[in-house]
Motif scaffolding. Structure first.
Motif, PDB file in Angstrom:
ATOM      1  N   ALA A 153       0.839  -1.202   0.000  1.00 52.41           N
ATOM      2  CA  ALA A 153       0.000   0.000   0.000  1.00 52.41           C
ATOM      3  C   ALA A 153       0.876   1.255   0.000  1.00 52.41           C
ATOM      4  O   ALA A 153       0.623   2.201  -0.761  1.00 52.41           O
ATOM      5  N   LEU A 154       1.926   1.247   0.811  1.00 52.05           N
ATOM      6  CA  LEU A 154       2.807   2.423   0.880  1.00 52.05           C
ATOM      7  C   LEU A 154       3.472   2.702  -0.458  1.00 52.05           C
ATOM      8  O   LEU A 154       3.630   3.855  -0.857  1.00 52.05           O
ATOM      9  N   ALA A 155       3.858   1.616  -1.149  1.00 45.06           N
ATOM     10  CA  ALA A 155       4.506   1.794  -2.457  1.00 45.06           C
ATOM     11  C   ALA A 155       3.555   2.453  -3.450  1.00 45.06           C
ATOM     12  O   ALA A 155       3.985   3.146  -4.370  1.00 45.06           O
ATOM     13  N   LYS A 156       2.251   2.272  -3.245  1.00 44.31           N
ATOM     14  CA  LYS A 156       1.280   2.857  -4.165  1.00 44.31           C
ATOM     15  C   LYS A 156       0.855   4.255  -3.732  1.00 44.31           C
ATOM     16  O   LYS A 156       0.805   5.169  -4.538  1.00 44.31           O
ATOM     17  N   ILE A 157       0.521   4.423  -2.445  1.00 48.02           N
ATOM     18  CA  ILE A 157      -0.136   5.682  -2.047  1.00 48.02           C
ATOM     19  C   ILE A 157       0.806   6.658  -1.333  1.00 48.02           C
ATOM     20  O   ILE A 157       0.447   7.811  -1.124  1.00 48.02           O
TER      21      ILE A 157
END
Ligand code: COA
Length: 279
Positions: A153-157
């Motif tokens: 999730a962090l890599a995306k948002i």
């Protein structure tokens, strides 16, 4: 291979993978996790044989995925910490395997993608969402946290949106999911399938090895300094240039003909792009 909670359909080189527990909104428990993990191993092999070149991930019924099965998680209170750790590692490995699939994973989101369901959206390369779909990293509302899905999730948002959304656990719209990079296209429900298919057709026009190496390159380069990245990226393009596929792609362009990976497709699927031109 047969699965109890996954529905699989293969059309030419495209695999349609559907989470199939609609009565609990496709929530996943240990059995679904084991099946998805086994499916990723089988798909890696099929991808190596070029039998599968794109996967579309969707959820049966009115919801994409309601995340981890709350009934299953509530049972883990009886587990020892070690058993809980083993359980969580299995879930982590499932997300990792989906994230690293050597073919593009296209998510088709309707209804809701909550908790681990938002995590599944995060491991997709491309996500197309119905404009009325709801997203949320809702774990804190249940007194737990979005731990296993956080790397994806962090890599995306990014950190800023994560600080807001992980801490509030609030549900947010497809438009917001698009704004923060979790979703790539937001469309009316009636256009969900055609938009997914447009992405699929586009993906089938790229060299399969080139796409796999592009996907692998992203996490390798991410977060590295330029001096670290430069030799790695130079080696990556050098390898591609001398590869059979790279040579075929470059020659096909100069000879004004479709490359071999497209030619083979003409027998099974229509590879016209959105403007109706052959790639
Ligand atoms: N785990 C287990 N069961 C779940 C579930 C989950 N994550 N999400 C939904 N269900 C079950 C419900 O308990 C209900 O079961 P029942 O028919 O036996 O009562 C059934 O699925 C239908 O749920 P319902 O809420 O009536 O469906 P809906 O279509 O109105 O709403 C959701 C769908 C996904 C928006 C809603 O179910 C929801 O908010 N679920 C919780 C999601 C969540 O917080 N996930 C994070 C987990 S870490």
């Amino acid at each position: 291979m047969t699965y109890a909670f996954l529905a699989i359909r293969r059309e030419g080189p495209v695999e349609y993978l559907t989470l199939n527990r609609p009565d609990v909104r496709n929530a996943f428990n240990e059995e679904v996790i084991a099946e998805l993990t086994a499916w990723t191993a089988a798909t890696r092999e099929a991808a190596a044989q070029r039998d599968v070149r794109v996967v579309v991930l969707s959820g049966a019924g009115k919801t994409f995925c309601a995340g981890a099965d709350v009934a299953w998680m509530s049972k883990t209170v009886e587990f020892t910490e070690e058993e809980n750790l083993r359980d969580a590692m299995a879930m982590s490995q499932m997300f990792g395997a989906l994230d690293a699939l050597p073919v593009p994973l296209v998510g088709r989101v309707q209804g809701a993608a909550l908790g681990g369901g938002a995590g599944l959206a995060a491991v997709c390369d491309i996500v197309v969402a119905d404009e009325s779909a709801l997203f949320g990293f809702t774990e804190v509302k249940l007194g737990i946290l979005p731990a296993v899905i956080s790397p994806f999730a962090l890599a995306k948002i990014g950190r800023s949106a994560a600080r807001e959304l992980f801490l509030t656990g609030s549900r947010f719209s497809a438009a917001r999911a698009h704004e923060i990079g979790l979703v790539h296209a937001v469309v009316p429900a009636a256009e969900l399938d055609s938009t997914v298919e447009r992405y699929v057709r586009e993906l089938l026009t790229g060299g399969p090895e080139a796409i796999a190496s592009s996907k692998a390159l992203i996490p390798q380069v991410w977060g590295r300094s330029l001096p670290e990245a430069m030799p790695m990226t130079a080696a990556a393009i050098a390898r591609r240039r001398v590869s059979k596929e790279g040579q075929e792609g470059l020659r096909a362009f100069l000879e004004k003909r479709p490359p071999s990976w497209c030619k083979r497709l003409f027998d099974t699927v229509d590879t016209k792009d959105t403007e109706g031109k052959k790639p």
